[in-house]
Design a protein around this motif. Structure first.
Motif, mmCIF file in Angstrom:
data_model
loop_
_atom_site.group_PDB
_atom_site.id
_atom_site.type_symbol
_atom_site.label_atom_id
_atom_site.label_comp_id
_atom_site.label_asym_id
_atom_site.label_seq_id
_atom_site.Cartn_x
_atom_site.Cartn_y
_atom_site.Cartn_z
ATOM 1 N N SER A 155 0.735 -1.137 -0.050
ATOM 2 C CA SER A 155 0.075 -0.023 -0.058
ATOM 3 C C SER A 155 1.054 1.309 0.062
ATOM 4 O O SER A 155 2.223 1.219 0.348
ATOM 5 C CB SER A 155 -0.938 -0.130 1.282
ATOM 6 N N LEU A 156 0.430 2.300 -0.298
ATOM 7 C CA LEU A 156 0.954 3.585 -0.232
ATOM 8 C C LEU A 156 1.284 4.160 0.981
ATOM 9 O O LEU A 156 2.673 4.345 1.029
ATOM 10 C CB LEU A 156 0.052 4.904 -1.042
ATOM 11 N N ARG A 157 0.689 3.673 1.851
ATOM 12 C CA ARG A 157 1.152 4.320 3.229
ATOM 13 C C ARG A 157 2.395 3.252 3.846
ATOM 14 O O ARG A 157 3.249 3.768 4.308
ATOM 15 C CB ARG A 157 -0.162 3.760 4.410
ATOM 16 N N GLU A 158 2.398 1.871 3.374
ATOM 17 C CA GLU A 158 3.393 1.221 3.476
ATOM 18 C C GLU A 158 4.686 1.635 3.157
ATOM 19 O O GLU A 158 5.846 1.693 3.664
ATOM 20 C CB GLU A 158 3.217 -0.604 3.372
ATOM 21 N N GLN A 159 4.771 2.080 1.781
ATOM 22 C CA GLN A 159 5.868 2.531 0.901
ATOM 23 C C GLN A 159 6.421 3.710 1.780
ATOM 24 O O GLN A 159 7.597 3.950 1.818
ATOM 25 C CB GLN A 159 5.378 2.707 -0.637
ATOM 26 N N VAL A 160 5.567 4.617 2.045
ATOM 27 C CA VAL A 160 5.814 5.807 2.723
ATOM 28 C C VAL A 160 6.537 5.634 4.133
ATOM 29 O O VAL A 160 7.428 6.257 4.311
ATOM 30 C CB VAL A 160 4.563 6.941 2.809
ATOM 31 N N GLU A 161 6.052 4.782 4.870
ATOM 32 C CA GLU A 161 6.505 4.566 6.185
ATOM 33 C C GLU A 161 7.751 3.945 6.081
ATOM 34 O O GLU A 161 8.499 4.068 6.861
ATOM 35 C CB GLU A 161 5.468 3.755 6.955
ATOM 36 N N ASP A 162 7.996 3.172 5.124
ATOM 37 C CA ASP A 162 9.369 2.493 4.851
ATOM 38 C C ASP A 162 10.305 3.518 4.559
ATOM 39 O O ASP A 162 11.422 3.382 5.042
ATOM 40 C CB ASP A 162 9.156 1.387 3.681
ATOM 41 N N LEU A 163 10.204 4.787 3.647
ATOM 42 C CA LEU A 163 10.934 5.339 3.365
ATOM 43 C C LEU A 163 11.124 6.518 4.727
ATOM 44 O O LEU A 163 12.221 7.231 4.671
ATOM 45 C CB LEU A 163 10.746 6.191 1.843
ATOM 46 N N LEU A 164 9.986 7.058 5.072
ATOM 47 C CA LEU A 164 10.059 7.941 5.995
ATOM 48 C C LEU A 164 9.072 7.851 7.202
ATOM 49 O O LEU A 164 7.907 8.165 7.180
ATOM 50 C CB LEU A 164 9.722 9.215 5.359
ATOM 51 N N PRO A 165 9.394 7.095 8.172
ATOM 52 C CA PRO A 165 8.561 6.465 9.344
ATOM 53 C C PRO A 165 7.856 7.799 10.221
ATOM 54 O O PRO A 165 6.941 7.519 10.684
ATOM 55 C CB PRO A 165 9.665 5.815 10.217
ATOM 56 N N THR A 166 8.591 8.793 10.052
ATOM 57 C CA THR A 166 8.167 9.979 10.930
ATOM 58 C C THR A 166 7.131 10.962 10.051
ATOM 59 O O THR A 166 7.371 12.095 10.293
ATOM 60 C CB THR A 166 8.976 10.708 11.727
ATOM 61 N N TRP A 167 6.631 10.531 9.005
ATOM 62 C CA TRP A 167 6.194 11.483 7.849
ATOM 63 C C TRP A 167 4.869 12.185 8.608
ATOM 64 O O TRP A 167 4.667 13.155 7.973
ATOM 65 C CB TRP A 167 5.727 10.452 6.685
ATOM 66 N N ARG A 168 4.587 11.652 9.609
ATOM 67 C CA ARG A 168 3.044 12.321 10.077
ATOM 68 C C ARG A 168 3.539 13.948 10.689
ATOM 69 O O ARG A 168 2.740 14.595 10.786
ATOM 70 C CB ARG A 168 2.330 11.503 11.159
#
Length: 107
Positions: free
Chosen positions: A14-27
């Motif tokens: 999922s897009l969320r998983e991909q973002v969290e793999d690259l940048l865990p603190t994106w929020r």
């Protein structure tokens, strides 16, 4: 590198998983998942002609692509066009003459 994003076997997450793999603190950095994904290069906008924005055109493109995929999968060939006759032999309905009413007899 192409303009379109292609999905490989590793990108089926999922897009969320991909973002969290690259940048865990994106929020803490981004207001939305889409802003983070855009900055990370996971998604990008495409420029398209205004005619592509019309729903009818998009549906026509999807339908023609589906028909093409069906033909490729099942090895379907296009139906041949009907043979055309020479111009002098073309079958056209003969125009009818206008109907004339007979005058009513006066007594």
């Amino acid at each position: 590198m192409t303009d379109t994003v292609t999905a490989t076997a590793s990108d089926r997450r999922s897009l969320r998983e991909q973002v969290e793999d690259l940048l865990p603190t994106w929020r803490s950095w981004y207001p939305s998942l889409f802003d983070a994904a855009a900055d990370l290069g996971l998604i990008r906008a495409r420029v398209c002609p205004p005619s592509a924005l019309m729903l009818a055109n998009r549906h026509a493109a999807v339908q023609s692509e589906a028909i093409q995929m069906f033909k490729e999968k099942w090895s379907v060939e296009d139906e041949p066009d009907e043979p055309t006759l020479p111009i002098r032999l073309q079958r056209h309905p003969t125009p009818r003459k206008p109907f004339k009413k007979k005058p009513k007899p006066s007594y």
